[in-house]
Each structure stands twice: as structure tokens, then as C-alpha cells.
Design an enzyme around this catalytic site. Structure first.
Site, PDB file in Angstrom:
ATOM      1  N   GLN A 163      -6.568   7.991   4.301  1.00  0.00           N
ATOM      2  CA  GLN A 163      -6.168   8.099   5.463  1.00  0.00           C
ATOM      3  C   GLN A 163      -4.180   8.284   4.293  1.00  0.00           C
ATOM      4  O   GLN A 163      -3.053   8.104   4.854  1.00  0.00           O
ATOM      5  CB  GLN A 163      -5.832   7.278   6.076  1.00  0.00           C
ATOM      6  CG  GLN A 163      -6.419   8.091   7.656  1.00  0.00           C
ATOM      7  CD  GLN A 163      -7.392   6.663   7.879  1.00  0.00           C
ATOM      8  OE1 GLN A 163      -6.630   6.248   9.295  1.00  0.00           O
ATOM      9  NE2 GLN A 163      -8.535   5.763   7.294  1.00  0.00           N
ATOM     10  N   ARG A 164      -4.180   7.071   3.113  1.00  0.00           N
ATOM     11  CA  ARG A 164      -2.605   7.491   2.732  1.00  0.00           C
ATOM     12  C   ARG A 164      -2.538   8.011   1.416  1.00  0.00           C
ATOM     13  O   ARG A 164      -1.428   8.670   1.326  1.00  0.00           O
ATOM     14  CB  ARG A 164      -2.774   5.537   1.810  1.00  0.00           C
ATOM     15  CG  ARG A 164      -3.319   4.688   2.718  1.00  0.00           C
ATOM     16  CD  ARG A 164      -2.612   3.113   2.240  1.00  0.00           C
ATOM     17  NE  ARG A 164      -2.594   2.821   1.238  1.00  0.00           N
ATOM     18  CZ  ARG A 164      -2.819   1.907   1.188  1.00  0.00           C
ATOM     19  NH1 ARG A 164      -3.481   0.631   1.740  1.00  0.00           N
ATOM     20  NH2 ARG A 164      -3.077   1.198  -0.574  1.00  0.00           N
ATOM     21  N   GLY A 210       4.845  -7.112   4.880  1.00  0.00           N
ATOM     22  CA  GLY A 210       4.693  -7.670   3.394  1.00  0.00           C
ATOM     23  C   GLY A 210       5.912  -8.255   2.528  1.00  0.00           C
ATOM     24  O   GLY A 210       6.347  -8.752   2.182  1.00  0.00           O
ATOM     25  N   GLY A 267       0.603  -0.803  -0.040  1.00  0.00           N
ATOM     26  CA  GLY A 267      -0.021  -0.057   0.021  1.00  0.00           C
ATOM     27  C   GLY A 267       0.842   0.552   0.311  1.00  0.00           C
ATOM     28  O   GLY A 267       2.505   1.289   0.585  1.00  0.00           O
ATOM     29  N   ASP A 290      -0.088   2.590   9.033  1.00  0.00           N
ATOM     30  CA  ASP A 290       0.047   1.698  10.306  1.00  0.00           C
ATOM     31  C   ASP A 290       1.248   1.709  11.050  1.00  0.00           C
ATOM     32  O   ASP A 290       0.985   1.349  12.838  1.00  0.00           O
ATOM     33  CB  ASP A 290      -0.285   0.027   9.742  1.00  0.00           C
ATOM     34  CG  ASP A 290      -1.344  -0.327   8.806  1.00  0.00           C
ATOM     35  OD1 ASP A 290      -1.887   0.721   8.730  1.00  0.00           O
ATOM     36  OD2 ASP A 290      -0.803  -1.256   7.905  1.00  0.00           O
ATOM     37  N   MET A 323      -7.397   2.968   9.822  1.00  0.00           N
ATOM     38  CA  MET A 323      -6.520   1.634   8.817  1.00  0.00           C
ATOM     39  C   MET A 323      -5.925   1.964   9.860  1.00  0.00           C
ATOM     40  O   MET A 323      -5.819   2.226  11.697  1.00  0.00           O
ATOM     41  CB  MET A 323      -6.126   2.523   8.052  1.00  0.00           C
ATOM     42  CG  MET A 323      -6.892   2.642   6.797  1.00  0.00           C
ATOM     43  SD  MET A 323      -6.162   2.160   5.075  1.00  0.00           S
ATOM     44  CE  MET A 323      -7.282   2.271   3.719  1.00  0.00           C
ATOM     45  N   ARG A 353     -24.011   7.419  13.183  1.00  0.00           N
ATOM     46  CA  ARG A 353     -23.671   7.331  12.067  1.00  0.00           C
ATOM     47  C   ARG A 353     -22.529   6.774  11.760  1.00  0.00           C
ATOM     48  O   ARG A 353     -21.346   6.838  13.347  1.00  0.00           O
ATOM     49  CB  ARG A 353     -24.079   8.752  11.287  1.00  0.00           C
ATOM     50  CG  ARG A 353     -24.902   9.480  11.630  1.00  0.00           C
ATOM     51  CD  ARG A 353     -26.278   8.794  10.796  1.00  0.00           C
ATOM     52  NE  ARG A 353     -27.042   9.279  10.370  1.00  0.00           N
ATOM     53  CZ  ARG A 353     -27.943  10.115  10.000  1.00  0.00           C
ATOM     54  NH1 ARG A 353     -27.485  10.405   8.184  1.00  0.00           N
ATOM     55  NH2 ARG A 353     -29.143  10.714  10.243  1.00  0.00           N
ATOM     56  N   ARG A 393      -4.886  -1.925  10.806  1.00  0.00           N
ATOM     57  CA  ARG A 393      -4.703  -3.592  10.629  1.00  0.00           C
ATOM     58  C   ARG A 393      -4.550  -3.576  11.896  1.00  0.00           C
ATOM     59  O   ARG A 393      -6.113  -3.809  12.328  1.00  0.00           O
ATOM     60  CB  ARG A 393      -3.590  -4.076   9.710  1.00  0.00           C
ATOM     61  CG  ARG A 393      -3.766  -3.537   8.425  1.00  0.00           C
ATOM     62  CD  ARG A 393      -2.917  -4.905   8.068  1.00  0.00           C
ATOM     63  NE  ARG A 393      -2.192  -4.275   6.462  1.00  0.00           N
ATOM     64  CZ  ARG A 393      -3.031  -4.903   5.318  1.00  0.00           C
ATOM     65  NH1 ARG A 393      -3.784  -5.537   5.037  1.00  0.00           N
ATOM     66  NH2 ARG A 393      -2.391  -4.265   4.415  1.00  0.00           N
TER      67      ARG A 393
END
Ligand code: F6P
Length: 364
Positions: free
Chosen positions: A290-291, A121, A12, A144, A186, A282, A188
Site C-alpha cells: 500500500q505504500r 510523528g 514511513g 493513513d 493499513m 483465508r 493504524r
């Protein structure tokens, strides 16, 4: 002796990738090395990227990119050469090992070393490529901030800023409408973004994967606020947040070497809160915002330092290592250590304690 290196941006994207590319290029060119960027993850070496698959990087090529989000080289989180996705003639999908092809292409291009910029990864893949004979150094990237061997990854600070800005904006509309908002962030299985942005953006409840939540406690906190006349609430939920005795909301299982995809916790919580409290609830998923966008000053600076450090490591022959930050000093850690464990939020971390002392609820 190194004469020609390649850079790959994997997984990502994260704000600061282009700053790494610039620092690697400028530092390496000053040593007289040639620098090439592999396009679309490793796709450029496997014929799965627009031609040319590798592009020369020189001073003009990296001019004016430090502030740009994304990566000028392109990336993909389905770019594992050991488990390359293929479409079968019957329409089904499977994976094949194309790592030998990749290693051969790397040598055909005459590359002496690879700078692999990635999260756990991608760095795991880099380590396996090293084991197959490609000299590698790694640069730690992920919003992250969950890599075990470094104190900070680039991209994290910008993601936190984006999330904090969103929480600031939500306050006025939440208050005007007397609403409860559940905001999914985000990260993970690590709660760094949720905790940091939740604190900075003054959330009333922060749910992180490391502390399982009890919905009854969240309802009680919301009700307490309404009784006190604060007739709105902001709940920040990390995408990997888990209920006590339950599991995280995952929409895609981690198949074929790929990480699972988290989604749905905010919607689930907003629904449960509505049912239990009757309040107007909501959900908001901040997602890839965020990226995206321009890296902030902190991420630019860290990314530039990491990029220059990667070249230094190559020059010093410290192959199979990753540039890391410890007490604001660059160090080299073995790639094996870099991917050994996910750095999750310790439950006794000072940020958790601070939030608790200020009356912010963790729902436990
Ligand atoms: O690891 C970075 C990250 O943004 C995670 O926070 C998130 O779960 C994941 O990537 C999303 O990835 P994708 O690009 O596959 O949606």
C-alpha cells in the site's frame, strides 16, 4: 533572509514524496535559494547515512522523479533525534537525545530553514526542532490520511487504489473457491483506507477501528450470503480494528516514542470465522504494497501543491506552520495544531452511512 534550505523525509514512505521534493526544489531554486536533501531521515545530519549525508538538489537532480515511489532521500521510522536508537556494548538497545547535535549540524551546514515532510510523528519532531531554534515548515504525508489539520494527506489515494485493485482481483478467486477472505489494510487507529477501499472494492464487511466489531455479526453476514447463493465473502479489516470490549492486534508496543505496530487482525478473524462457520476462510495482509509504487495522478498533484506551498510559506515568513488543504485551497496551520489530534473516521461520516445503507456490515 533565506538563502539555503534543507528537506527531510521522515517516517514511513508514501507515494508522492518525490513529487514534494521536486516541487520544493524547483520553486526554491527559482527564488535563488540553494536546496539540500538530508539523507535517511535525519541520519544524514547525525552521521548515520551513506556519505554525503546531505545532497545538493537542483533542477537535474529532481528531473523525472515525480512518478517514482519511495523517496530519493531515504527515510526511517526510527529516526527521532530526541530518542535516537543506540546499541549498548552488552547488546541491549536504548535511546539517546541527539537533538542538540542535530541542531548544531544544521547550522554548520549553513541552512536557514527546514522543510519537514512527514506524518504526525515526524511533524511532532519538526515542532520540537522549531522550539530548539530551527525554522521549520511542514508538509503532511501519510497513507493513513489521519492528520487532524488537513483534509487530505498525500499518499492516501494511491494506497486506496492499490487496496481496491487487490480487492477486485480477490473477488474472482474467492468466488471460484467459495472462500471467505479477510483482507488486512493499513491505517493504524484510523479506518480511512479500509473504509474507502472497502466501499470501492465492494467488500461485504468493513471493519474500522472507530466501530468495534462483534464476531457473531460478521458470521451472520457471511452465512446470509451463502444462504442467498453468494458463496464467497470479502471482509476488509483495518489493521487497528478492535472487537467489542477487546483491543487491537498489536505486535510491538509503542516504545521509546515510537508508535505501536499493528498486525494479526486478519489472521485472527479468519481463524475465528473458520471455527464458527466451518467455511474455507483465508487471510491476506496487503501490508507495505500500500505504500509502494508510483503515486497516482491525485497524489502527484497534491504533493506538488504541498511542496510549492511549503516554499511559499517560508518566503512569507510563516515559520512553524504546515501546508494544509481545506476545500481544495492551501492554508497554513500551526504545526502544534497539525499534530494535536489523530483524524479518525467519524461514525456518522457519509461513507459509513452509505455502506450501511447498501447493506455492508460493520460487525457492530
Ligand atoms: O503510518 C503509515 C503506516 O504505513 C501505517 O499504516 C502502518 O501501521 C505503519 O506505517 C507501518 O510502519 P512500518 O514501516 O514500521 O511497518
Amino acid at each position: 533572509m533565506i538563502k539555503r534550505i534543507a528537506i527531510n523525509t521522515g517516517g514511513g514512505d508514501a507515494p508522492g514524496l518525490n513529487a514534494v521534493i521536486r516541487a520544493v526544489t524547483l520553486s526554491a531554486r527559482r527564488l535563488g535559494w540553494e536546496v539540500y536533501g538530508i539523507r535517511r531521515g535525519y541520519g544524514g545530519l547525525l552521521g548515520d547515512a551513506p556519505e554525503p549525508g546531505v545532497v545538493p538538489l537542483d533542477v537535474p537532480a529532481v528531473r523525472g522523479i515525480t512518478y517514482r515511489g519511495g523517496t530519493i532521500l531515504g527515510t526511517t521510522n526510527r529516526g527521532n533525534p530526541f530518542e535516537w536508537p543506540v546499541k549498548n556494548p552488552d547488546g541491549t538497545r536504548s535511546v539517546v537525545d541527539r537533538s542538540d547535535e542535530l541542531v548544531a549540524a544544521f547550522h554548520e551546514h549553513g541552512f536557514d530553514a527546514l522543510v519537514a515532510v512527514g506524518g504526525d510523528g515526524s511533524l511532532r519532531i519538526a515542532k520540537r526542532l522549531m522550539d530548539k531554534g530551527i525554522p521549520v515548515v511542514g508538509v503532511p504525508k501519510t497513507i493513513d490520511n489521519d492528520l487532524g489539520a488537513t483534509e487530505v494527506t498525500f499518499g492516501f489515494h494511491t494506497a486506496v487504489q492499490t487496496a481496491t485493485d487487490a480487492l477486485d482481483k480477490l473477488h474472482s478467486t474467492a468466488e471460484s473457491h467459495e472462500r471467505v477472505f479477510v483482507v488486512e489494510l493499513m491505517g493504524r487507529t484510523a479506518g480511512w483506507i479500509a473504509l474507502t477501499a472497502g466501499l470501492a472494492g465492494t467488500a461485504d464487511v468493513i471493519l474500522i477501528p472507530e466501530i468495534p466489531y462483534d464476531i457473531a455479526r460478521i458470521c451472520a453476514k457471511v452465512e446470509e450470503r451463502y444462504q442467498q447463493g453468494r458463496r464467497f465473502a470479502i471482509i476488509v479489516a483495518a489493521e487497528g480494528a478492535v472487537p467489542v470490549g477487546g483491543v487491537a492486534s498489536v505486535v510491538e508496543k509503542g516504545t521509546a516514542g515510537y508508535a505501536p505496530r499493528f498486525a494479526g487482525v486478519a489472521e485472527r478473524l479468519a481463524h475465528q470465522l473458520l471455527e464458527r462457520t466451518g467455511r474455507d476462510c483465508r487471510s491476506l495482509v496487503l501490508g507495505h504494497l500500500q505504500r509502494g509504487g508510483t503515486p497516482n495522478a491525485q497524489d502527484r498533484e497534491i504533493a506538488l501543491r504541498y511542496g510549492a506551498a511549503a516554499v511559499r510559506l517560508l518566503q512569507d515568513g510563516q515559520l512553524g506552520t504546515m501546508a494544509a488543504l481545506h476545500n481544495d485551497e492551501i492554508t497554513a496551520v500551526p504545526l502544534a495544531d497539525a499534530v494535536a489530534e489523530v483524524r479518525r473516521v467519524p461514525v456518522d461520516f457519509d461513507g459509513v452511512r452509505t455502506a450501511r445503507e447498501m447493506g455492508v456490515c460493520f460487525g457492530d
